[in-house]
Design an enzyme around this catalytic site. Structure first.
Site, PDB file in Angstrom:
ATOM      1  N   CYS A  59       3.413 -15.547  -2.298  1.00 55.87           N
ATOM      2  CA  CYS A  59       3.162 -16.049  -0.930  1.00 55.87           C
ATOM      3  C   CYS A  59       4.279 -15.608  -0.003  1.00 55.87           C
ATOM      4  CB  CYS A  59       3.168 -17.574  -0.884  1.00 55.87           C
ATOM      5  SG  CYS A  59       1.865 -18.394  -1.769  1.00 55.87           S
ATOM      6  N   HIS A 102      -9.467  -7.666   2.987  1.00 52.61           N
ATOM      7  CA  HIS A 102      -8.595  -6.923   3.904  1.00 52.61           C
ATOM      8  C   HIS A 102      -9.435  -6.069   4.859  1.00 52.61           C
ATOM      9  CE1 HIS A 102      -6.282  -7.601   0.128  1.00 52.61           C
ATOM     10  NE2 HIS A 102      -5.450  -8.120   1.002  1.00 52.61           N
ATOM     11  N   LYS A 160      -7.270 -10.546  -5.877  1.00 50.87           N
ATOM     12  CA  LYS A 160      -7.033  -9.714  -7.060  1.00 50.87           C
ATOM     13  C   LYS A 160      -6.606 -10.583  -8.240  1.00 50.87           C
ATOM     14  CE  LYS A 160      -7.243  -5.315  -5.671  1.00 50.87           C
ATOM     15  NZ  LYS A 160      -8.002  -4.262  -6.290  1.00 50.87           N
ATOM     16  N   HIS A 210      -9.040  -5.060  -0.827  1.00 48.40           N
ATOM     17  CA  HIS A 210     -10.430  -5.328  -1.209  1.00 48.40           C
ATOM     18  C   HIS A 210     -11.195  -5.736   0.050  1.00 48.40           C
ATOM     19  CE1 HIS A 210      -9.421  -9.589  -0.913  1.00 48.40           C
ATOM     20  NE2 HIS A 210      -8.391  -9.380  -1.734  1.00 48.40           N
ATOM     21  N   CYS A 216       7.764 -19.032  -3.736  1.00 46.64           N
ATOM     22  CA  CYS A 216       6.695 -18.262  -4.389  1.00 46.64           C
ATOM     23  C   CYS A 216       6.770 -16.821  -3.884  1.00 46.64           C
ATOM     24  CB  CYS A 216       5.320 -18.846  -4.085  1.00 46.64           C
ATOM     25  SG  CYS A 216       3.987 -17.764  -4.664  1.00 46.64           S
ATOM     26  N   CYS A 248       2.831 -22.240  -8.309  1.00 48.18           N
ATOM     27  CA  CYS A 248       2.257 -22.195  -6.965  1.00 48.18           C
ATOM     28  C   CYS A 248       0.792 -22.624  -7.027  1.00 48.18           C
ATOM     29  CB  CYS A 248       2.351 -20.765  -6.424  1.00 48.18           C
ATOM     30  SG  CYS A 248       1.389 -20.511  -4.931  1.00 48.18           S
ATOM     31  N   LYS A 281     -11.492 -18.314  -3.247  1.00 50.40           N
ATOM     32  CA  LYS A 281     -11.108 -17.206  -2.378  1.00 50.40           C
ATOM     33  C   LYS A 281     -11.060 -15.907  -3.181  1.00 50.40           C
ATOM     34  CE  LYS A 281      -7.153 -15.295  -0.099  1.00 50.40           C
ATOM     35  NZ  LYS A 281      -5.736 -15.336   0.099  1.00 50.40           N
ATOM     36  N   HIS A 335      -1.378 -19.274  -6.134  1.00 51.26           N
ATOM     37  CA  HIS A 335      -1.392 -18.149  -7.067  1.00 51.26           C
ATOM     38  C   HIS A 335      -1.325 -18.551  -8.536  1.00 51.26           C
ATOM     39  CE1 HIS A 335      -0.212 -16.152  -3.289  1.00 51.26           C
ATOM     40  NE2 HIS A 335      -1.003 -15.221  -3.756  1.00 51.26           N
TER      41      HIS A 335
HETATM   42  N1  MSP Z   1       1.724  -9.550   4.572  1.00 50.96           N
HETATM   43  C1  MSP Z   1       1.132 -10.760   4.947  1.00 50.96           C
HETATM   44  C2  MSP Z   1       0.754 -10.752   6.411  1.00 50.96           C
HETATM   45  C3  MSP Z   1       1.877 -10.467   7.336  1.00 50.96           C
HETATM   46  S1  MSP Z   1       1.321 -10.369   8.984  1.00 50.96           S
HETATM   47  C4  MSP Z   1       2.702 -10.319   9.890  1.00 50.96           C
HETATM   48  C5  MSP Z   1      -0.114 -11.018   4.112  1.00 50.96           C
HETATM   49  N2  MSP Z   1      -0.676  -9.949   3.549  1.00 50.96           N
HETATM   50  S2  MSP Z   1      -2.005  -9.970   2.645  1.00 50.96           S
HETATM   51  O1  MSP Z   1      -2.097  -8.645   2.076  1.00 50.96           O
HETATM   52  O2  MSP Z   1      -1.986 -11.047   1.727  1.00 50.96           O
HETATM   53  O3  MSP Z   1      -3.188 -10.118   3.631  1.00 50.96           O
HETATM   54  C6  MSP Z   1      -3.690 -11.368   4.008  1.00 50.96           C
HETATM   55  C7  MSP Z   1      -4.844 -11.143   4.956  1.00 50.96           C
HETATM   56  O4  MSP Z   1      -5.840 -10.290   4.352  1.00 50.96           O
HETATM   57  C8  MSP Z   1      -5.616 -12.389   5.326  1.00 50.96           C
HETATM   58  O5  MSP Z   1      -4.991 -13.114   6.340  1.00 50.96           O
HETATM   59  C9  MSP Z   1      -6.916 -11.779   5.768  1.00 50.96           C
HETATM   60  O6  MSP Z   1      -6.747 -11.178   7.008  1.00 50.96           O
HETATM   61  C10 MSP Z   1      -7.138 -10.717   4.712  1.00 50.96           C
HETATM   62  N3  MSP Z   1      -7.769 -11.261   3.516  1.00 50.96           N
HETATM   63  C11 MSP Z   1      -7.292 -11.204   2.236  1.00 50.96           C
HETATM   64  N4  MSP Z   1      -8.180 -11.819   1.396  1.00 50.96           N
HETATM   65  C12 MSP Z   1      -9.223 -12.281   2.117  1.00 50.96           C
HETATM   66  C13 MSP Z   1     -10.439 -12.926   1.796  1.00 50.96           C
HETATM   67  N5  MSP Z   1     -10.749 -13.275   0.569  1.00 50.96           N
HETATM   68  N6  MSP Z   1     -11.296 -13.153   2.817  1.00 50.96           N
HETATM   69  C14 MSP Z   1     -11.042 -12.772   4.113  1.00 50.96           C
HETATM   70  N7  MSP Z   1      -9.904 -12.179   4.436  1.00 50.96           N
HETATM   71  C15 MSP Z   1      -8.957 -11.981   3.495  1.00 50.96           C
HETATM   72  O7  MSP Z   1      -0.556 -12.150   4.057  1.00 50.96           O
END
Ligand code: MSP
Length: 733
Positions: A140, A21, A321, A18, A137, A161, A318, A164
């Site tokens: 996480c 990311h 999903k 979304h 979790c 958690c 935050k 989540h």
């Molecule tokens: N797979 C791990 C990261 C491993 S890196 C070696 C992970 N993945 S995640 O799909 O949950 O992605 C987290 C990242 O997505 C956050 O750190 C950020 O970069 C981005 N974001 C996800 N949701 C977000 C928001 N609501 N706002 C801003 N960035 C966000 O954690």
């Protein structure tokens, strides 16, 4: 040659991306483009984190193998990065890293082996085998300390958690441990000696106090009977590496650590150390665990870890999903240009702090800063050059004799003032940009826009054009505006690569600003006589009321359909053409990934709120197949349309009355007015959901809904009907 390496986190493949990311990718992409402009050879990594229990479970829910699940989500990421201009073909990332790549296995195994031989700074073995007992979790992918979970509501149940709100897994098994507790002093020393190692400052302080609070050893493996989907521990295949251990290592395996393939293709020594861009949610993993792992393996530390804030909803939660409050990429893609989204993300979020995302705010910024601001400046300047200077950039000089007339018109006879304003702003833009203060950088760039706008308004070129004696003054004003525009193109290219390239070409310049270093710009290098190109608007004004209505309708339509009934069945594997800018309908459907058993129409998936069936982190344990008794709850009946009419001021809705075999006909509002004439419907047999709670729309009560297939890219409704005669009120089962 100087090199630079920037990374985003690699994203989990248990749910579709979304705005959150996308945001980190946009930031990384802008940073990479700025470095490339400076002539620095840059490597930009993004990708996916594909192992672990959460992915295993998501795959199970979706009746896929974990690899199929990963491929599915990666397919979406690829379409998404293409649609938003972030992939290699558009000058974006250099590698889409996947942790299922064989070279990664090789590299991670080497990393593990090195750690297994290492001693901690306190002289003990860095890795040891022990027994882990605690709460984990899956969403996480992290073990939880006591202050990180909520006690269970009922005795005997697991705790939940705090992030989540899902149940934790009890883990009690043999495990390899990383002796993190021995690294506290070394880490604090690192933060001390390199103040820029963790940025921004507030995050650095957070990390330091976390480490000062004491570190516990970290379990870095799971027995493969509890987590199968992962990389086996070298020499002990009964164990699978902890997913974070392995995922963090991607940053070095991608460029060749421990494997020949990437070493040849990219080169570890050439690009390491990297700048890691992450959300603050995963800062601890990057700023504490990762540096400690690297110390143990004897690998140089990253250049920096830079953490941004989170996009939150209007309630400050935050975006995720699980909470169903995401900004979906399909909606963004449909209504907004790539550059408007990039500009908004970088301008609106004060880097490091949380930001609220609102479509209205996005439209306002697109209209004021882009359409009326930069866009208007560009089109008025170019149009005036077209009109008053026969389409050629005029000379910016004012001769001795013409000075007096220029003064009379209120125009400075030399360009020193404007050039120093623009140069100063350029320096500030660069300074802020390089400190990740994108919002400030853009403010400074817009100071140039405001300055030039003011110059034009005061000099009134349209008046000067009527006076032959003011020819030079007119030329100087337009030259200055055009030259400032050229600077803006170069300065803003990393943020808005498409429109700045467009303006650049309209200025009659060759190529684009992708390899021009703004620090090297010299005032006056725009050549007199340059033939400008065709003037085209680059930032169309967005009709706010109309767009907001469309977005709201689309969202509520999606919600209505998702929560109330289903449409024609198009499975996630059905094929479809490309969507607006390339996200295919197939993948739009995939936006509700995980809902394999739920029949999907395109509109459902565009911005589907998280439902129990989504493969979102935390939606664990919810089956996505429904029982026949669930289906039986929906009362579907045959109805005959008796009347149909349009509703004033609602161009999408038809008001119909339908006989479904009850005493009185039902009144139903249907969002099909753009596709059906009222007359076409009268006498048609349709399918009605008869036991929906009535609801009011535009002052009319709707007492049910009709079923329609959603067809093609636009989701054109095609009403479900019968080939044979059926009595009104007959039940569909
Ligand atoms: N797979 C791990 C990261 C491993 S890196 C070696 C992970 N993945 S995640 O799909 O949950 O992605 C987290 C990242 O997505 C956050 O750190 C950020 O970069 C981005 N974001 C996800 N949701 C977000 C928001 N609501 N706002 C801003 N960035 C966000 O954690």
């Amino acid at each position: 040659m100087k090199t630079f390496y920037v990374t985003t986190p690699i994203y989990y493949v248990n749910s579709l991306p979304h705005l959150g990311h996308l945001y980190t990718m946009i930031v990384a992409d802008a940073v990479a483009r700025r470095k490339r402009q400076q002539g620095i050879e840059t490597f930009f990594l993004t990708g996916t984190d594909e192992h672990g229990i959460a992915i295993e479970r998501a795959a199970e829910r979706n009746h896929r193998t974990p690899k199929e699940q990963a491929d599915y989500v990666v397919g979406y990421y690829k379409k998404m990065t293409d649609a938003f201009g972030l992939d290699t073909a558009h000058g974006g990332y250099d590698i889409f890293m996947r942790t299922t790549a064989p070279f990664h296995y090789a590299g991670v195994s080497e990393f593990w082996r090195r750690m297994a031989k290492a001693k901690t700074p306190k002289g003990r073995e860095a890795l040891y085998k022990g027994h882990y007992e605690g709460w984990f979790c899956a969403a996480c992918a992290a073990y939880k300390a006591e202050d990180e979970y909520a006690p269970p509501a009922n005795a005997g149940e697991p705790p939940t958690c705090l992030i989540h709100e899902t149940k934790l897994d009890r883990v009690s098994e043999e495990s390899y441990f990383f002796r993190l507790s021995d690294y506290d002093e070394a880490l604090l020393g690192l933060y001390e000696s390199r103040p820029d190692f963790v940025q921004p400052e507030a995050r650095r302080n957070e990390v330091r106090s976390f480490v000062r609070g004491g570190l516990q050893d970290l379990s870095v493996s799971r027995v493969n009977t509890s987590v199968r989907w992962g990389i086996p521990v070298p020499g002990d295949p009964q164990h699978t590496m902890y997913v974070w251990f392995e995922a963090l290592t991607n940053y070095i395996t991608a460029i060749g650590f421990g494997n020949e393939q990437q070493q040849r293709a990219v080169g570890f020594e050439k690009f390491w150390p990297a700048l890691h861009l992450v959300g603050k949610d995963i800062l601890r993993f990057h700023a504490v665990y990762w540096p400690a792992f690297l110390m143990a393996a004897g690998v140089e530390q990253p250049r920096a870890i830079v953490a941004h804030g989170m996009w939150v909803d209007p309630d400050g939660r935050k975006m995720s999903k699980t909470l169903g409050n995401t900004i979906e990429l399909d909606v963004l893609n449909k209504y907004f240009s790539i550059d408007a989204i990039r500009y908004f993300c970088l301008r609106e979020m004060v880097f490091g702090q949380d930001g609220r995302f609102g479509y209205e705010a996005l439209i306002d910024r697109a209209n004021s800063d882009l359409a009326s601001g930069l866009g208007n400046l560009s089109s008025r300047t170019l149009t005036m050059i077209q009109r008053y200077c026969a389409g050629r950039v005029p000379s910016g000089n004012i001769s001795e004799e013409a000075r007096l007339s220029a003064k009379r018109a209120g125009v400075d006879s030399d360009a020193a003032t404007i050039s120093s304003v623009v140069e100063h702003a350029r320096d500030e833009v660069i300074r802020h940009f390089d400190n990740f203060a994108f919002s400030r950088a853009l403010e400074e760039a817009w100071a140039i826009v405001a300055h030039v706008d003011k110059m034009i308004s005061e000099a009134k070129p349209w008046g000067l054009a009527k006076d032959e004696s003011q020819k030079q003054t007119l030329g100087a004003v337009l030259y200055r505006a055009a030259e400032a525009l050229r600077w803006l193109c170069v300065l803003l290219y990393p943020v808005m690569p498409n429109s700045t390239s467009g303006i650049y070409q309209q200025l009659g310049l060759i190529g684009d600003p992708s390899r021009l270093d703004p620090a090297r710009l010299k005032w006056g290098e725009l050549a007199e006589g340059t033939q400008i190109g065709e003037v085209q608007p680059l930032f169309p004004r967005i009709d706010k009321a109309k767009t907001m209505e469309e977005i709201t309708n689309q969202k509520s339509e999606v919600r209505r359909q998702t929560s109330e009934t289903t449409q024609a069945s198009i499975g996630p594997n059905s094929s479809g053409g490309l969507g607006e800018r390339g996200i295919s309908p197939t993948l739009r459907e995939g936006a509700a990934d995980g809902a394999l058993a739920r029949p999907l129409g395109r509109a459902q998936s565009l911005d589907a709120p998280a439902t129990a069936t989504e493969a979102a982190p935390g939606a664990e344990g919810v089956a996505n197949l429904i029982d026949i008794t669930d289906f039986a709850k929906v009362e579907l009946r045959v109805g005959e349309v008796l009347t149909a009419e349009r509703i004033p001021k609602a161009d999408k809705l038809l008001l119909i009355t339908v006989d479904i075999g009850e005493e009185k006909p039902r009144q139903i509002l249907a969002g099909i007015a753009q596709y059906y004439e009222p007359e076409q419907l009268i006498g048609r047999k349709i399918v009605v959901v008869a036991n929906l709670k009535p609801r009011k729309l535009r002052g009319y009560e709707s007492q049910g809904m009709l079923l329609a297939a959603s067809v093609g890219e636009e989701g054109k409704p095609v009403i479900a009907t019968f080939a044979e005669d059926v009595p009104n009120g007959a039940r569909l089962k």
